[in-house]
Design an enzyme around this catalytic site. Structure first.
Site, PDB file in Angstrom:
ATOM      1  N   GLU A 179      -9.090  -4.936  -9.710  1.00 26.92           N
ATOM      2  CA  GLU A 179      -9.759  -4.264  -8.597  1.00 26.92           C
ATOM      3  C   GLU A 179     -10.151  -2.874  -9.038  1.00 26.92           C
ATOM      4  O   GLU A 179      -9.975  -2.509 -10.209  1.00 26.92           O
ATOM      5  CB  GLU A 179      -8.847  -4.225  -7.370  1.00 26.92           C
ATOM      6  CG  GLU A 179      -7.557  -3.459  -7.596  1.00 26.92           C
ATOM      7  CD  GLU A 179      -6.639  -3.415  -6.381  1.00 26.92           C
ATOM      8  OE1 GLU A 179      -7.127  -3.462  -5.244  1.00 26.92           O
ATOM      9  OE2 GLU A 179      -5.415  -3.308  -6.589  1.00 26.92           O
ATOM     10  N   LYS A 187       0.848  -1.200   0.000  1.00 34.35           N
ATOM     11  CA  LYS A 187       0.000   0.000   0.000  1.00 34.35           C
ATOM     12  C   LYS A 187       0.885   1.252   0.000  1.00 34.35           C
ATOM     13  O   LYS A 187       1.052   1.919   1.023  1.00 34.35           O
ATOM     14  CB  LYS A 187      -0.950  -0.038   1.207  1.00 34.35           C
ATOM     15  CG  LYS A 187      -2.150   0.878   1.052  1.00 34.35           C
ATOM     16  CD  LYS A 187      -3.230   0.521   2.038  1.00 34.35           C
ATOM     17  CE  LYS A 187      -4.393   1.500   2.077  1.00 34.35           C
ATOM     18  NZ  LYS A 187      -5.117   1.666   0.825  1.00 34.35           N
TER      19      LYS A 187
END
Ligand code: PDD
Length: 285
Positions: free
Chosen positions: A182, A149
């Site tokens: 995604e 992330k």
């Protein structure tokens, strides 16, 4: 209401919350982050978010700059000082400030830690969830480690902007094989014609969402079948239901993909139930 941010050990009024021009997060996206939901002033799934933060830090070869307990205190303090009831808290850790050079600075610098929090419009989010949202597909042209992330989100920024300009709320990223990976800042799910839930398996090609992992527990408890696998954009067009998940949107039904109506064009029962049930399975701090 005045806002406050935590910057490297200090709680500062928002207008004074600055990082240096040679912060490596700013120059190289050499930084990782987390976003946690806040509900009734409490952090949701703090443990899982801090676990993922440690994995991200590890992957970019940084250490947690303070104990998890101390970090938790900072997160809660920023939430409290900003009087957030319903909203989000944001945490970013960079490799610190150093003369611009790609290699890690020697000696090691103190990492730069920033925490902010803001309220989210709950009424608006609930209205969106009741109506369902539109998504559009764009090519997934990100790097090969999006499971970390990091704040290197330029492809996500461009994808989201394309979605907005096409009248949609989120972009679904499609890999070279035609499969949906995604969303720009969400995980993507569909419900097949025979009622099975499908979301892409979590490898290096997606961010393993915390909301996604909590939903796995919810889905099992509700007796639904889940498949972690690739799904093609064409399969999504033909799905009975579709939805996205993230810490700030929970389960958000998708009713249009690239202008095609999904199911009967309304949020479906699976997405609606999972949205309602989500917080029974999440951890409230
Ligand atoms: N985004 N995929 C991507 C690319 C994301 O950026 C996010 C989270 C998710 C969902 O993860 P989680 O369920 O842990 O929030 C999936 C945050 C909310 C953001 O960037 O604002």
């Amino acid at each position: 209401m005045s806002r406050y941010a935590y910057v490297n050990g200090r709680y500062l009024p928002f207008r004074d919350a600055m990082v240096h021009v040679e912060d490596r997060g700013y120059q190289f996206a050499d930084a990782v982050y987390e976003v946690c939901e806040v509900r009734a002033g409490r952090l949701i799934d703090e443990r899982r978010h801090l676990d993922r933060l440690e994995r991200s830090l590890n992957a970019i070869r940084l250490r947690l700059p303070m104990s998890r307990a101390a970090l938790g205190v900072v997160l809660r303090e920023v939430v409290a000082r900003n009087r957030i009831g319903f909203g989000m808290v944001y945490l970013q850790i960079s490799r610190g400030v150093a003369r611009r050079d790609l290699a890690f600075p020697v000696p090691e610098r103190a990492p730069c830690i920033v925490v902010t929090a803001r309220a989210l419009n709950r009424v608006r989010l609930e209205a969106l969830a009741a109506a369902g949202i539109a998504v559009v597909s764009v090519p997934d042209d990100r790097w090969g480690r999006v499971d970390i992330k990091t704040v290197g989100l330029l492809p996500n920024v461009l994808a989201r902007q394309t979605a907005i300009e096409k009248g949609a709320r989120e972009a679904w990223l499609v890999d070279e094989s035609g499969a949906v990976t995604e969303g720009a800042s969400t995980n993507a799910w569909i419900v097949t014609g025979d009622g099975r839930l499908v979301t892409r398996h979590a490898d290096r090609a997606i961010l393993g969402g915390i909301t996604r992992s909590v939903l796995f527990d919810a889905v099992k408890a509700l007796g639904l079948t889940i498949e972690e696998r690739r799904f093609a954009l064409a399969e999504a067009y033909a799905a009975r239901e579709a939805f996205i998940t993230s810490a700030t949107q929970n389960v958000m039904p998708v009713v249009r993909i690239d202008g095609r109506v999904i199911g009967d064009g309304k949020p479906g029962p699976v997405a609606t139930t999972l949205r309602q049930e989500f917080h029974r399975f999440a951890e409230t701090g």
